[in-house]
Design an enzyme around this catalytic site. Structure first.
Site, PDB file in Angstrom:
ATOM      1  N   LYS A 144       0.856  -1.189   0.000  1.00  0.00           N
ATOM      2  CA  LYS A 144       0.000   0.000   0.000  1.00  0.00           C
ATOM      3  C   LYS A 144       0.887   1.233   0.000  1.00  0.00           C
ATOM      4  O   LYS A 144       1.923   1.283   0.690  1.00  0.00           O
ATOM      5  CB  LYS A 144      -0.890   0.003   1.256  1.00  0.00           C
ATOM      6  CG  LYS A 144      -1.597   1.333   1.536  1.00  0.00           C
ATOM      7  CD  LYS A 144      -2.645   1.685   0.476  1.00  0.00           C
ATOM      8  CE  LYS A 144      -3.259   3.081   0.740  1.00  0.00           C
ATOM      9  NZ  LYS A 144      -4.196   3.482  -0.347  1.00  0.00           N
TER      10      LYS A 144
ATOM     11  N   CYS B  62      -0.577  11.291  -5.538  1.00  0.00           N
ATOM     12  CA  CYS B  62      -0.594  11.745  -4.157  1.00  0.00           C
ATOM     13  C   CYS B  62      -0.936  13.235  -4.137  1.00  0.00           C
ATOM     14  O   CYS B  62      -0.709  13.943  -5.124  1.00  0.00           O
ATOM     15  CB  CYS B  62       0.726  11.486  -3.484  1.00  0.00           C
ATOM     16  SG  CYS B  62       2.084  12.152  -4.407  1.00  0.00           S
TER      17      CYS B  62
HETATM   18  C1  LIG Z   1      -6.002   9.531  -3.556  1.00  0.00           C
HETATM   19  C2  LIG Z   1      -4.876   9.700  -2.564  1.00  0.00           C
HETATM   20  C3  LIG Z   1      -5.401   9.547  -1.150  1.00  0.00           C
HETATM   21  C4  LIG Z   1      -4.323  11.091  -2.731  1.00  0.00           C
HETATM   22  C5  LIG Z   1      -3.720   8.697  -2.868  1.00  0.00           C
HETATM   23  C6  LIG Z   1      -3.987   7.239  -2.458  1.00  0.00           C
HETATM   24  C7  LIG Z   1      -5.013   6.587  -3.319  1.00  0.00           C
HETATM   25  C8  LIG Z   1      -6.241   6.180  -2.830  1.00  0.00           C
HETATM   26  C9  LIG Z   1      -6.630   6.366  -1.402  1.00  0.00           C
HETATM   27  O1  LIG Z   1      -5.870   5.924  -0.486  1.00  0.00           O
HETATM   28  O2  LIG Z   1      -7.706   6.974  -1.220  1.00  0.00           O
HETATM   29  N1  LIG Z   1      -7.176   5.621  -3.626  1.00  0.00           N
HETATM   30  C10 LIG Z   1      -6.935   5.408  -4.973  1.00  0.00           C
HETATM   31  O3  LIG Z   1      -7.790   4.897  -5.729  1.00  0.00           O
HETATM   32  N2  LIG Z   1      -5.716   5.765  -5.476  1.00  0.00           N
HETATM   33  C11 LIG Z   1      -4.763   6.353  -4.708  1.00  0.00           C
HETATM   34  O4  LIG Z   1      -3.670   6.694  -5.245  1.00  0.00           O
END
Ligand SMILES: CC(C)(C)CCc1c(C(=O)O)[nH]c(=O)[nH]c1=O
Length: 310
Positions: A44, A129
């Site tokens: 993750k 990010c």
């Molecule tokens: C959307 C962010 C929280 C900025 C990065 C982590 C992430 C998330 C998440 O942790 O919400 N979900 C996704 O589908 N793609 C991602 O890259």
């Protein structure tokens, strides 16, 4: 058929592995991937400090895919660094580490720690990010992306990759490829992250389905397949010296075949893995192998990137 591949020269016994974020936050999940028929595994996206992430419901399956606004829940980069230290690299499958610093400074600190540890794992830096609040995500801020790569690529030294959001404008494919071309050790692009800020609404209750961000969240699954294929092929065409890992809408061997035809050197699974679990990988290997045999292909390279045009 032979489903083996390599990323930046590192062999994978087959093309399939998890998309960062799915089945990979905790060691027991990563262990299940290790024991599955996946060809690799990725952690993750890590931030410098551990994070709880957003309040639930924050992920839901919806018709033709999923919506999520997890909020980067993770154990903090040191947890994944320790995992990488203990990992048995004699395994048939390599370990990828995803980093998603909340700032360039955090990404620098995490990269420096991994480089200092000098481990065989492969870094995939998440460019979806968040950047400066009020500004678009890194992947949508071309200048910030170039600046981040100018700082991070020399630090990483060895081959690494970046996870990119989907693009929808040819000029953006051109601009992003132009920036990526400048960095020799940027060895692969992982395309695509979820399609940002969709909104799922329940018809009966007239209410958004997920709690965070007024129900706004990233879209994944079958509904994003054609956007994913376009991004894989756009960067495959523009960056012949680099590889693309395809992700988005793979629910069976058929979509995996299409991703490889579009140019993908490996294929990650998000939504379908979340719904089906790691047994999925045995099914995908069989389905893709059957498709390749039926079409007379023995290895991935027999058809990778060979999508025809009219
Ligand atoms: C959307 C962010 C929280 C900025 C990065 C982590 C992430 C998330 C998440 O942790 O919400 N979900 C996704 O589908 N793609 C991602 O890259």
């Amino acid at each position: 058929a032979d489903l083996s591949t390599n990323i930046a020269g590192v062999p994978l016994p087959n093309v399939f592995f998890n998309a960062s974020g799915v089945w990979c936050q905790h060691e027991h999940e990563l262990q299940a991937l290790l024991e599955s028929q996946s060809g690799s595994l990725i952690t993750k996206s890590a931030t410098f400090e551990p994070r709880e992430g957003n309040p639930s419901p924050r992920y839901l399956p919806i018709p033709n895919g999923s919506i999520n606004s997890m909020g980067l829940p993770n154990e903090g980069y040191e947890y994944y660094l320790n995992y990488a230290r203990k990992f048995d690299y004699s395994h048939t499958k390599p370990l990828f580490i995803s980093l998603s610093g909340l700032s360039l400074a955090d990404n620098v600190k995490m990269v420096e720690a991994f480089v200092a540890a000098d481990l065989p794992c492969m870094l995939e830096i998440n460019f979806s990010c968040p950047n400066v609040p009020g500004k678009p995500q890194l992947g949508y801020d071309i200048e910030a992306m170039d600046n981040a790569l100018a700082t991070l690529a020399p630090l990483v030294k060895k081959p690494f990759g970046i996870k990119l959001p989907p693009y929808f404008d040819i000029a953006h494919f051109d601009q992003v490829a132009g920036v990526c071309q400048k960095y020799d050790n940027l060895a692969f692009l992982t395309c695509v992250n979820s399609v940002g800020n969709g909104l799922a609404i329940d018809f009966e209750t007239e209410t958004a389905l997920i709690k965070p961000k007024d129900g706004f969240g990233g879209l994944g699954g079958a509904m994003i397949l054609n956007t994913a294929l376009a991004n894989v092929n756009a960067f495959h065409r523009r960056l012949p010296g680099k590889q693309v890992i395809g992700v988005g809408g793979v629910t069976s061997g058929k979509e995996a075949f299409l991703h490889i035809l579009a140019g993908a050197s490996a294929v990650q699974i998000g939504t379908q893995l979340k719904e089906e679990g790691p047994a999925l990988f045995e099914r995908l290997n069989k389905e893709l192998s059957d498709i390749m045999m039926a079409k007379g292909y023995n290895s991935i390279e027999d058809f990778r990137g060979k999508v025809k045009t009219l």
